[in-house]
Design a protein around this motif. Sequence first.
Motif, mmCIF file in Angstrom:
data_model
loop_
_atom_site.group_PDB
_atom_site.id
_atom_site.type_symbol
_atom_site.label_atom_id
_atom_site.label_comp_id
_atom_site.label_asym_id
_atom_site.label_seq_id
_atom_site.Cartn_x
_atom_site.Cartn_y
_atom_site.Cartn_z
ATOM 1 N N SER A 353 53.177 50.989 46.331
ATOM 2 C CA SER A 353 52.995 51.982 45.258
ATOM 3 C C SER A 353 53.815 51.655 44.018
ATOM 4 C CB SER A 353 53.348 53.390 45.766
ATOM 5 O OG SER A 353 52.514 53.763 46.831
ATOM 6 N N HIS A 355 53.083 50.725 40.721
ATOM 7 C CA HIS A 355 51.819 50.715 39.994
ATOM 8 C C HIS A 355 51.843 49.873 38.726
ATOM 9 C CE1 HIS A 355 50.196 53.591 42.776
ATOM 10 N NE2 HIS A 355 51.165 54.460 42.531
ATOM 11 N N LYS A 377 48.933 49.510 47.709
ATOM 12 C CA LYS A 377 48.722 50.444 46.603
ATOM 13 C C LYS A 377 49.366 49.969 45.303
ATOM 14 C CE LYS A 377 48.528 54.411 49.729
ATOM 15 N NZ LYS A 377 49.084 55.746 50.065
ATOM 16 N N SER A 379 48.290 48.959 42.242
ATOM 17 C CA SER A 379 46.964 49.027 41.630
ATOM 18 C C SER A 379 46.755 48.047 40.478
ATOM 19 C CB SER A 379 46.699 50.460 41.148
ATOM 20 O OG SER A 379 47.728 50.889 40.268
ATOM 21 N N LYS A 380 47.838 47.504 39.877
ATOM 22 C CA LYS A 380 47.688 46.562 38.761
ATOM 23 C C LYS A 380 48.027 45.130 39.134
ATOM 24 C CE LYS A 380 48.313 49.906 35.026
ATOM 25 N NZ LYS A 380 49.049 50.243 33.784
ATOM 26 N N ASN A 400 44.486 48.360 49.138
ATOM 27 C CA ASN A 400 44.277 49.138 47.904
ATOM 28 C C ASN A 400 44.901 48.485 46.676
ATOM 29 O OD1 ASN A 400 42.738 51.242 49.036
ATOM 30 N ND2 ASN A 400 44.581 52.258 49.766
ATOM 31 N N CYS A 401 44.891 47.165 46.632
ATOM 32 C CA CYS A 401 45.266 46.443 45.401
ATOM 33 C C CYS A 401 43.989 46.316 44.574
ATOM 34 C CB CYS A 401 45.873 45.084 45.729
ATOM 35 S SG CYS A 401 47.485 45.189 46.525
ATOM 36 N N SER A 402 43.673 47.343 43.829
ATOM 37 C CA SER A 402 42.348 47.481 43.225
ATOM 38 C C SER A 402 42.110 46.566 42.030
ATOM 39 C CB SER A 402 42.118 48.935 42.804
ATOM 40 O OG SER A 402 43.172 49.402 41.983
ATOM 41 N N SER A 403 43.130 45.816 41.569
ATOM 42 C CA SER A 403 42.944 44.868 40.465
ATOM 43 C C SER A 403 43.009 43.420 40.931
ATOM 44 C CB SER A 403 44.021 45.088 39.386
ATOM 45 O OG SER A 403 43.923 46.376 38.832
ATOM 46 N N SER A 425 40.800 46.433 48.389
ATOM 47 C CA SER A 425 41.195 45.537 47.297
ATOM 48 C C SER A 425 39.964 45.129 46.485
ATOM 49 C CB SER A 425 41.890 44.295 47.852
ATOM 50 O OG SER A 425 40.953 43.454 48.512
#
Length: 836
Positions: A353, A355, A377, A379-380, A400-403, A425
């Motif tokens: 987390s 971010h 988590k 995210s960036k 959840n590493c969405s980038s 991800s």
Amino acid sequence: MVQLEKLDGDRAWFGSGSRIIITTRDQHLLNIFKVDSKYEVMTLDDNEALELFSLYAFEEKEPLRDYVDLSKQVTKYAQGLPLALIVLGSDLKCQNIHQWKSALDKYKNIPHQNIQRVLQISYDSLEDSEKDMFLDIAFFFKGEPLADVMEIFESCHFFPVHGIQKLIDKCLITVNDCDDKYVWMHDLLQDMGKEIVREKSSKDPSKRSRLWFHEDVRQVLEEDYMGPNQIEGIIVDLPEGDEEISLHPEAFRHMKELRVFINRNARFSCAPNYLYDKLRVLDWYNYSLSYLPQNFQGKNLIVFRMRHSLIKKFGDGFKPKNLTIMAFKSCSHLIEIPDLSSTSNLKELTIESCHRLVKVHDSVGSLEKLSDLSFGKCSKLRMLPRSLKLRSLRKLSLRNCSSLCDLPEIECKIKSLRRLVLYGSAVEVLPLSIGNLVGLEELYLSYCQNLMCLPIASIQLKHLSKHGIGGCTNIVKKMREDGQSCDLPNDSTTMEEEISNSSNGSTALQLSNLQISCSHSESNFFPLYSFFTMFNSSTSLRSLYLAGLEIVSLPTSIKGFVTLAHLNLSHCKKLEEILQLPPNIRRVDVEGCKSLERFGEVSKILEFNGSHIRSLGIIGLTGCDKMHVNIWSDKVQNPLLWKGLYDYDATLFPKTHIPDWFSYVHEFLKDNEMVKGPNDHIRPREKEEWVIDIEGPHCLEEISGIVLYVVIFLFFNDTMRCKRICRAAKITSNGSNDVCRIQDGVQLVNIDWYKKGNRTGYHVWVGYSNLQSFDLKVLDNLRVQFYPKSHLYAGMVPFYESYRAKVVYKNERRANKKKRRDEANVAKTPDQQKFN
């Protein structure tokens, strides 16, 4: 040792038939003298503890009515230790309630002297380094992983390999037997250790070696103590509502011996301007600066953790060469993981987390001892090391590493990696070098919605036991665009032929080898055919996660997954039927499958069909609206609604209190007797078993078996997981000494949300036995004993419980005819019966 040598030096000293019993605090002595057997005296359970305490406090087996709650507080404090129960019972005898409350407050801070004196005997026999390890565990490391504690003690030159075993032998600590070993100790031993330190300087906390009491911690950190002090460790744990410490700027400058600093929940008015390099553990919640003190090199640091902190960089002088654990959680200013090439001993790097984290330095990919690498988590996060050469890596998590779009190349075979988590991800392609993960056991790709393809041919799956790919929508889209198969053979033989033809009998199959025309509708599209064909009976797959996929019918080829124990199909909203399941399945989750209405295994269970899968323990049916209509509808032959069964029903709430939207409950209860609890409130479970007697005689040649079931309807207001509602059941007969036990049963579970956060649900447990345990051909009356779980769930309020049993005859028509004749015969007079 001297006592044993003089009293029991040779077994020949004793006559035949003698028995020698040795009681000791030191298990090592028993090993030296090669005793025949050992027995570890266990602590008392709650009931035994309360009885022992009451005998000394009240000279009765139960506490006086006004003292029940206080007595339970004492037994909770004593944790089943007889010594403490006897001492405290004697001490509190003849005291009034106010004196009891005052004494209990005192015990929580200062142990009773008589308890302290006896427990300290084992401590006093230890060497100095062993005493230090015991006190460190009591203050800081109780409940921590043994491996981490050993690393810290090794760096302190405490010789833990020998010392930890000495503490275990002295029964001062315990280590669990699981693979992940943790260090524990009894609460009163922990209190004893804290009291030993407090007694060294009862007035001046700065002269103690360790601090834990929040008032002492505040005093030392807020005041200016001139000159060096003796403090080696501090743990900050403030009570609720007392959250800030006004840190004196020079407080840490005088702590030259400080080895451990753990801040669990306090905010500090400022950050320290000085830290000494004797620190082994630095665990700081809410660190208020973006950098560490300039003088701090961290060269002896073993554990470094920051939570909810402003840390941004470590400083050029920070070279923690001995560091093994580094963790950052919710550090919103952390942008980059810097060069860690100097931390060659690092084993665990956990970032969660954070971010704003964008980049991880390439040096992280070359840490030879790194076993756990996790970026949850973040995210960036966009840039990982360009390559991974982590020969010791066991777990890699990018959850959840969405980038994160690209994974690094894996330059060598990493045999140690067991778990790869890419859940949620933004990864688009798995590199071909993923085939170097030859020891992979768990692969989680669920909800990687950008994932376009899978290098299946390069993945060696012979060790894979858990796999998740639910919610990968772009794989479906890509396969449609490429014109790949969506017409699935529903026969296991066809599947095996496809494996043989496409991949020469191996367990891998390239997607490009599948060129079967798509004749089904889009809703019938099942994108995992290639995965189904990847596995055969030799694989070790135990868990398969397929949630959220567009499946209409689960292929019957799933029955070929002979090792599969857990199948998750939750939120497959187009799923209509499940015709087959693997033969050794234990749990199936179909929560949220709103279209599901045909489930063969559920039908077998509800029809009392003994052919259902015996290994199956739980089926989660939450949100399966059509299934619930079928289960509780009186239009089908649902045995749960049959009348005339042997049963014991207990309705704990009046029917008027059951919401209208809980419709199937009203259907179930409309013909059942309503039994109110006292004052319309929940009635507590009064006994550990429920008994049903079934009148005989019973001819076993005419019986297929007996089916038992438990039905519970409930409200609840807390998180609830699917657990068994019934431990077991047993069947006995008063004409036989044999016992038939039912340990396993299958449970159907439904939990539903309704307006305003209300939740309701039902649990149905079904057990079956063919009564083969009985030797006699004809049995007298049968007795069924259910053993329900005593405390099922936190926040659960059951309002109906039903325990039922049904004897299943081979010829039901003949059995019913005989039953009616017997009932009619009972109604006649003795003379009429004789004539008949």
